[in-house]
Design an enzyme around this catalytic site. Structure first.
Site, PDB file in Angstrom:
ATOM      1  N   ARG A 195       0.818  -1.232   0.000  1.00  0.00           N
ATOM      2  CA  ARG A 195       0.000   0.000   0.000  1.00  0.00           C
ATOM      3  C   ARG A 195       0.837   1.261   0.000  1.00  0.00           C
ATOM      4  O   ARG A 195       0.382   2.330  -0.426  1.00  0.00           O
ATOM      5  CB  ARG A 195      -0.982   0.025   1.190  1.00  0.00           C
TER       6      ARG A 195
ATOM      7  N   TYR B 270     -13.175  13.784 -19.226  1.00  0.00           N
ATOM      8  CA  TYR B 270     -13.496  12.360 -19.117  1.00  0.00           C
ATOM      9  C   TYR B 270     -14.668  12.213 -18.134  1.00  0.00           C
ATOM     10  O   TYR B 270     -14.692  12.888 -17.090  1.00  0.00           O
ATOM     11  CB  TYR B 270     -12.254  11.599 -18.624  1.00  0.00           C
TER      12      TYR B 270
ATOM     13  N   ASP C 196      -4.442  15.659 -18.341  1.00  0.00           N
ATOM     14  CA  ASP C 196      -4.719  14.234 -18.527  1.00  0.00           C
ATOM     15  C   ASP C 196      -4.248  13.897 -19.936  1.00  0.00           C
ATOM     16  O   ASP C 196      -4.862  14.296 -20.928  1.00  0.00           O
ATOM     17  CB  ASP C 196      -6.224  13.985 -18.345  1.00  0.00           C
TER      18      ASP C 196
ATOM     19  N   LYS D 148      -5.283   2.283 -20.632  1.00  0.00           N
ATOM     20  CA  LYS D 148      -5.435   2.523 -22.058  1.00  0.00           C
ATOM     21  C   LYS D 148      -4.122   2.212 -22.779  1.00  0.00           C
ATOM     22  O   LYS D 148      -3.677   1.083 -22.739  1.00  0.00           O
ATOM     23  CB  LYS D 148      -5.918   3.963 -22.269  1.00  0.00           C
TER      24      LYS D 148
HETATM   25  C1  PLP Z   1     -10.226   5.901 -18.930  1.00  0.00           C
HETATM   26  C2  PLP Z   1      -9.843   7.298 -18.653  1.00  0.00           C
HETATM   27  C3  PLP Z   1      -9.694   7.774 -17.345  1.00  0.00           C
HETATM   28  C4  PLP Z   1      -9.975   6.893 -16.129  1.00  0.00           C
HETATM   29  O1  PLP Z   1      -9.108   5.832 -16.063  1.00  0.00           O
HETATM   30  P1  PLP Z   1      -9.440   4.432 -15.298  1.00  0.00           P
HETATM   31  O2  PLP Z   1      -8.166   3.688 -15.459  1.00  0.00           O
HETATM   32  O3  PLP Z   1     -10.616   3.827 -15.984  1.00  0.00           O
HETATM   33  O4  PLP Z   1      -9.742   4.784 -13.886  1.00  0.00           O
HETATM   34  C5  PLP Z   1      -9.300   9.074 -17.157  1.00  0.00           C
HETATM   35  N1  PLP Z   1      -9.079   9.908 -18.206  1.00  0.00           N
HETATM   36  C6  PLP Z   1      -9.224   9.498 -19.475  1.00  0.00           C
HETATM   37  C7  PLP Z   1      -8.953  10.460 -20.579  1.00  0.00           C
HETATM   38  C8  PLP Z   1      -9.610   8.193 -19.746  1.00  0.00           C
HETATM   39  O5  PLP Z   1      -9.756   7.794 -21.011  1.00  0.00           O
END
Ligand code: PLP
Length: 386
Positions: free
Chosen positions: A51, A105, A177, A202
Site C-alpha cells: 500500500r 473524461y 490528462d 489505455k
Molecule cells: C479511462 C480514462 C480515465 C480513467 O481511467 P481508469 O483507469 O478507468 O480509472 C481518465 N481519463 C481518461 C482520458 C480516460 O480515457
C-alpha cells in the site's frame, strides 16, 4: 544510469530496470509479497509494504514512467481515476478553487461536479481554446488549472501552451490528462506542465486486461501525492505492476502503428459519401490541426465520425462491422467502436448533446493494431449496409 538512454523506444525497454538484474533475470520478476522484513527506523512512508507504493515492482515502474516523459518523478496508482482524484485531493482543500475544461473524461467530470463541492472546493469551467477568457474566472484561492490533451469524443485540442503560461503567471499547478496522446505523441513535462496524468488502462498497458494509472511530473508534488495515496490506499498490486511493465515495452511500436493507421482511416472516412464529418487532429479540416502538428509527434489512435442518416443508420453500422468490438474504453491492440450518445454521454439530454456536437450518429473509434486495409474494408462494407 537512465541518462544513457536517449530515445523513447530504448527507454521503454531499459529505463528503470534493476541494476544489477535480480538473479540475472532479463524480465522484471513479480514481487508478490505484501510486506518486507524490517526492524523499524525508517519513516512511515518508507516501510516496504504494497500500500505504500514502494515494492521493487513499483520502483521500477516509477523510474521507467518518469523517464518516458523526461520528468523528475512518477507514481503508479490503482486506476486512472485514483491518479486523478488523489492528485486533486492532495492539491486542493476546503475554500480552494480550480479551473477545468468542461469536456472532461466522464469519471473526472462526475467527481468535479458531485464530489468537489461537497468538500467545499469550488470550480469553474473554462474553454481550453480561448485563453483570453480565463483571467475573468480566477479567484484569490484558485490553485489548479486542469485540461486534457485530446478531448473525448470530439478530439478537441485546447491551447496547451497557453495553459502552462497562464499557470506560471498566476502561480497555479498545471495538470493535464495525457491519456489519449500517450508519451509517444506528447510529453507534457517538456512543455512545462507540473503534472501529467494517464489512465494506464489505455495505451500504456495496451492490452485491455488491467486498470491502472500514473502521475508523472515535479518531484515535490509527486512526493506529496504519494503520501496521500499511501493513506487513501489506491495502490497498484504487484501483479498488475508486472502486466503494466510488460505492456509498456511495446508502447512505441503500438502507438506509432496506431497513429499511422488512424490517419489512413480518417482520410478514408473523410472521403466517404456516407460520412458527414470526421474528428481527427491529424486531418487538415480539424480546427486545431496546426497546433496538433506543432505539439505532437503523432495524432494518436482515437477518432470520431458522424454518419449521414439517423440513429437507426448508426445502429445498423455498428451491427454490420465485423472486426472492431463494440465496447467502451480505448488504447488496446483491438479496435473498438462506441456510440457516445448511448454510452459515455447517455446521461446528458438529447438537446444538450446536439449543442455540444455529440450527435446520435457520432461513432468513436479506438484504432487497434489490425491490418489497416482490413479495417478500412470492414468499415466500408458496414457503411454500405447502414
Ligand atoms: C479511462 C480514462 C480515465 C480513467 O481511467 P481508469 O483507469 O478507468 O480509472 C481518465 N481519463 C481518461 C482520458 C480516460 O480515457
Amino acid at each position: 544510469m537512465d541518462n544513457v538512454f536517449k530515445h523513447i523506444e530504448t527507454k521503454l525497454i531499459h529505463s528503470g530496470e534493476p541494476d544489477p538484474r535480480i538473479l540475472g533475470a532479463v524480465s522484471m520478476p513479480i514481487f508478490q509479497s505484501a510486506m518486507y522484513e524490517t526492524y523499524g527506523g525508517e519513516g512511515y512512508h518508507d516501510i516496504a509494504y504494497i500500500r505504500l507504493n514502494n515494492t521493487p515492482n513499483h520502483a521500477a515502474l516509477h523510474d521507467k514512467l518518469a523517464a518516458l516523459e523526461n520528468a523528475e518523478s512518477a507514481l503508479v496508482t490503482a486506476s486512472g481515476m485514483a491518479a486523478i482524484t488523489t492528485s486533486l485531493l492532495t492539491l486542493l482543500s476546503s475554500g480552494d478553487h480550480v479551473l477545468f475544461q468542461p469536456d472532461l473524461y466522464g469519471g473526472t467530470r462526475g467527481f468535479v461536479i458531485n464530489d468537489l463541492p461537497a468538500l467545499g472546493i469550488a470550480y469553474d469551467f473554462i474553454d481550453a481554446s480561448t485563453p483570453d477568457s480565463w483571467e475573468s474566472k480566477l479567484r484569490a484561492k484558485t490553485k489548479v488549472i486542469y485540461v486534457e490533451t485530446i478531448s473525448n469524443p470530439l478530439m478537441g485540442v485546447g491551447d496547451l501552451e497557453a495553459v502552462v503560461n497562464f499557470a506560471k503567471s498566476h502561480n497555479l499547478v498545471s495538470i493535464i490528462d495525457n491519456t489519449f496522446a500517450s508519451p509517444i505523441n506528447f510529453r507534457p513535462p517538456e512543455l512545462g506542465y507540473d503534472l501529467s496524468i494517464h489512465s494506464c488502462t489505455k495505451y500504456l498497458n495496451g492490452h485491455s486486461d488491467i486498470v491502472a494509472g500514473t502521475i508523472i511530473g515535479r518531484r515535490d508534488l509527486v512526493e506529496k501525492i504519494k503520501h496521500k495515496l499511501d493513506h487513501l490506499g489506491g495502490s497498484l498490486d504487484p501483479h498488475a505492476c508486472f502486466l503494466l511493465h510488460r505492456g509498456l515495452k511495446t508502447l512505441a511500436l503500438r502507438v506509432q502503428y496506431q497513429n499511422d493507421s488512424a490517419l489512413k482511416i480518417a482520410n478514408f472516412l473523410n472521403d466517404h459519401p456516407k460520412i458527414a464529418k470526421v474528428n481527427y487532429p491529424g486531418l487538415e479540416t480539424h480546427p486545431a490541426h496546426e497546433r496538433a502538428l506543432k505539439l505532437f509527434d503523432g495524432c494518436g489512435g482515437m477518432l470520431s465520425y458522424e454518419l449521414k442518416g439517423d440513429a437507426e443508420s448508426a445502429e445498423q453500422f455498428l451491427k454490420s462491422v465485423k472486426l472492431p468490438i463494440i465496447a467502451p474504453s480505448l488504447g488496446g491492440v483491438e479496435s473498438l467502436l462506441t456510440r457516445p450518445a448511448l454510452t459515455s454521454h447517455a446521461g446528458i439530454s438529447a438537446e444538450e448533446r446536439e449543442e455540444t456536437g455529440i450527435t446520435d450518429t457520432l461513432i468513436r473509434m479506438s484504432v487497434g493494431i489490425e491490418a489497416t486495409v482490413e479495417l478500412i474494408e470492414d468499415l466500408d462494407q458496414a457503411l454500405k449496409a447502414s
